[in-house]
Design a protein around this motif. Structure first.
Motif, PDB file in Angstrom:
ATOM      1  N   LEU A   1     -25.714 111.072  17.788  1.00  0.00           N
ATOM      2  CA  LEU A   1     -25.205 111.794  16.252  1.00  0.00           C
ATOM      3  C   LEU A   1     -25.508 112.423  16.868  1.00  0.00           C
ATOM      4  O   LEU A   1     -24.374 114.089  16.507  1.00  0.00           O
ATOM      5  N   LEU A   2     -26.589 113.091  17.172  1.00  0.00           N
ATOM      6  CA  LEU A   2     -26.423 114.843  17.507  1.00  0.00           C
ATOM      7  C   LEU A   2     -25.327 115.426  18.799  1.00  0.00           C
ATOM      8  O   LEU A   2     -24.916 116.685  18.020  1.00  0.00           O
TER       9      LEU A   2
ATOM     10  N   TYR B   1     -21.859 116.292  16.578  1.00  0.00           N
ATOM     11  CA  TYR B   1     -22.434 117.399  15.583  1.00  0.00           C
ATOM     12  C   TYR B   1     -22.333 117.952  16.446  1.00  0.00           C
ATOM     13  O   TYR B   1     -21.533 119.441  15.919  1.00  0.00           O
TER      14      TYR B   1
ATOM     15  N   PHE C   1     -27.586 123.611  11.571  1.00  0.00           N
ATOM     16  CA  PHE C   1     -26.220 123.226  10.605  1.00  0.00           C
ATOM     17  C   PHE C   1     -25.753 124.402   9.987  1.00  0.00           C
ATOM     18  O   PHE C   1     -26.268 124.928   9.147  1.00  0.00           O
TER      19      PHE C   1
ATOM     20  N   ILE D   1     -20.386 114.035   9.542  1.00  0.00           N
ATOM     21  CA  ILE D   1     -21.293 113.866  10.660  1.00  0.00           C
ATOM     22  C   ILE D   1     -22.305 115.109  10.608  1.00  0.00           C
ATOM     23  O   ILE D   1     -23.824 114.459  10.344  1.00  0.00           O
ATOM     24  N   ARG D   2     -22.140 116.074   9.452  1.00  0.00           N
ATOM     25  CA  ARG D   2     -23.558 117.059   9.985  1.00  0.00           C
ATOM     26  C   ARG D   2     -24.773 116.283   8.891  1.00  0.00           C
ATOM     27  O   ARG D   2     -25.566 116.222   9.142  1.00  0.00           O
ATOM     28  N   ASN D   3     -24.289 115.520   7.625  1.00  0.00           N
ATOM     29  CA  ASN D   3     -24.669 115.036   6.719  1.00  0.00           C
ATOM     30  C   ASN D   3     -25.684 113.879   7.242  1.00  0.00           C
ATOM     31  O   ASN D   3     -27.337 113.441   6.639  1.00  0.00           O
ATOM     32  N   ARG D   4     -24.713 112.807   7.817  1.00  0.00           N
ATOM     33  CA  ARG D   4     -25.678 111.865   8.895  1.00  0.00           C
ATOM     34  C   ARG D   4     -26.437 112.584   9.920  1.00  0.00           C
ATOM     35  O   ARG D   4     -27.702 111.942  10.040  1.00  0.00           O
ATOM     36  N   VAL D   5     -26.032 113.346  10.624  1.00  0.00           N
ATOM     37  CA  VAL D   5     -27.279 113.924  11.526  1.00  0.00           C
ATOM     38  C   VAL D   5     -28.709 114.492  11.021  1.00  0.00           C
ATOM     39  O   VAL D   5     -29.744 113.883  11.505  1.00  0.00           O
TER      40      VAL D   5
ATOM     41  N   HIS E   1     -18.735 119.249  17.018  1.00  0.00           N
ATOM     42  CA  HIS E   1     -17.921 119.432  15.527  1.00  0.00           C
ATOM     43  C   HIS E   1     -18.554 120.846  15.353  1.00  0.00           C
ATOM     44  O   HIS E   1     -17.914 121.828  14.656  1.00  0.00           O
ATOM     45  N   ARG E   2     -19.356 121.501  15.899  1.00  0.00           N
ATOM     46  CA  ARG E   2     -20.645 122.779  15.513  1.00  0.00           C
ATOM     47  C   ARG E   2     -19.667 123.580  16.235  1.00  0.00           C
ATOM     48  O   ARG E   2     -18.747 124.777  15.443  1.00  0.00           O
TER      49      ARG E   2
END
Length: 273
Positions: A143-144, A147, A162, A85-89, A150-151
């Motif tokens: 998406l953010l 993330y 990030f 998800i990090r790369n997608r956002v 998740h962060r």
């Protein structure tokens, strides 16, 4: 070897590497060891023959930025959909806000304004030291939000948005080179090696030009100090050419369209008989 053959150094790289050579010969001239500089600057000098133009050692070429086709963009997104998800956002923000690589990787949690779906690009992270506030889309906002949740499992501290999730640099700010490697991996997996970290910025600004945004509005959005940089995207979009072509077809070639329409009608009539 032709400069635009795709082999060897790019024209811009050659121009950059000629600079120290040119300066070295300038130094030799100042010391009286040479009478002239063999590395021309390619400048306009009034009074010279042939219009006063002095050619440089290597012709300077100005090319439009490369952007992917619609199918290539779909292929990129298809591969990116399998990324964390990090790369997608990051990919979504890079396109939505037309961010440069350093601007994207330098974002902090305090730069976000989820209520208004905007983010602040700090002056110290930009190429020309111009701070700006740019919006992002609702899908990117979703998406953010995912993330950020998740962060929180990696670090709850404020600071760089990030973070690295590797064992070696766990919870450390994501580096520019790591993001470049991510994009390179996605590009190769999609079979589009020309896709790079700056491509999303080129694509976003070109899309804004296609949608009819004014030159100064695009320049403000992109953080360009001069509109000369922005003109490349206007030209790439073909917006002005498309408008002129439409007007020309209406005013000059309307009779051709009428004739084609009649021809189509005759063909339909003949088929019915």
């Amino acid at each position: 070897m032709a400069i635009d053959s795709g082999s060897g150094l790019a024209n811009a790289t050659i121009q950059q590497r000629l600079v120290p050579v040119r300066l070295f010969y300038d130094y030799l001239m100042e010391e009286g060891l040479r009478e002239s500089n063999p590395v021309g600057r390619g400048r306009y000098t009034p009074g010279r023959r042939r219009g006063g133009h002095q050619r440089g050692l290597v012709p300077r070429m100005t090319k439009l930025p490369w952007i992917p086709t619609e199918q290539q963009w779909r292929d990129i997104l298809g591969v990116a959909a399998e990324e964390p998800i990090r790369n997608r956002v990051m990919l979504a923000l890079a396109y939505d806000a037309a961010l440069r690589r350093e601007e994207l990787c330098s974002l902090c949690t305090d730069d976000l304004d989820p209520a208004h779906r905007t983010l602040r690009v700090r002056a110290e992270t930009t190429k020309n030291r111009l701070e700006r506030v740019v919006p992002y889309s609702a899908p990117t906002g979703v998406l953010l939000s995912g993330y950020l949740a998740h962060r929180a499992t990696i670090s709850r501290a404020r600071g760089p948005l990030f973070l690295s999730e590797s064992r070696r640099n766990h919870a450390q700010p994501l580096s520019l080179w790591t993001w470049s490697k991510v994009i390179r991996r996605i590009a190769l997996a999609a079979g589009i090696p020309r896709f790079a970290t700056h491509t999303t910025r080129h694509l976003c600004l070109t899309d804004l030009a296609r949608m009819g945004w004014e030159l100064h509005a695009i320049a403000t959005f992109a953080g360009h100090r001069s509109t000369e940089s922005t003109l490349a995207y206007i030209n790439l979009s073909g917006r002005d050419l498309a408008e002129k072509l439409t007007k020309g077809m209406e005013q000059i070639h309307s009779w051709r369209i009428d004739m084609l329409a009649r021809l189509g009608g005759q063909a339909t009539g003949a088929a019915s008989r």
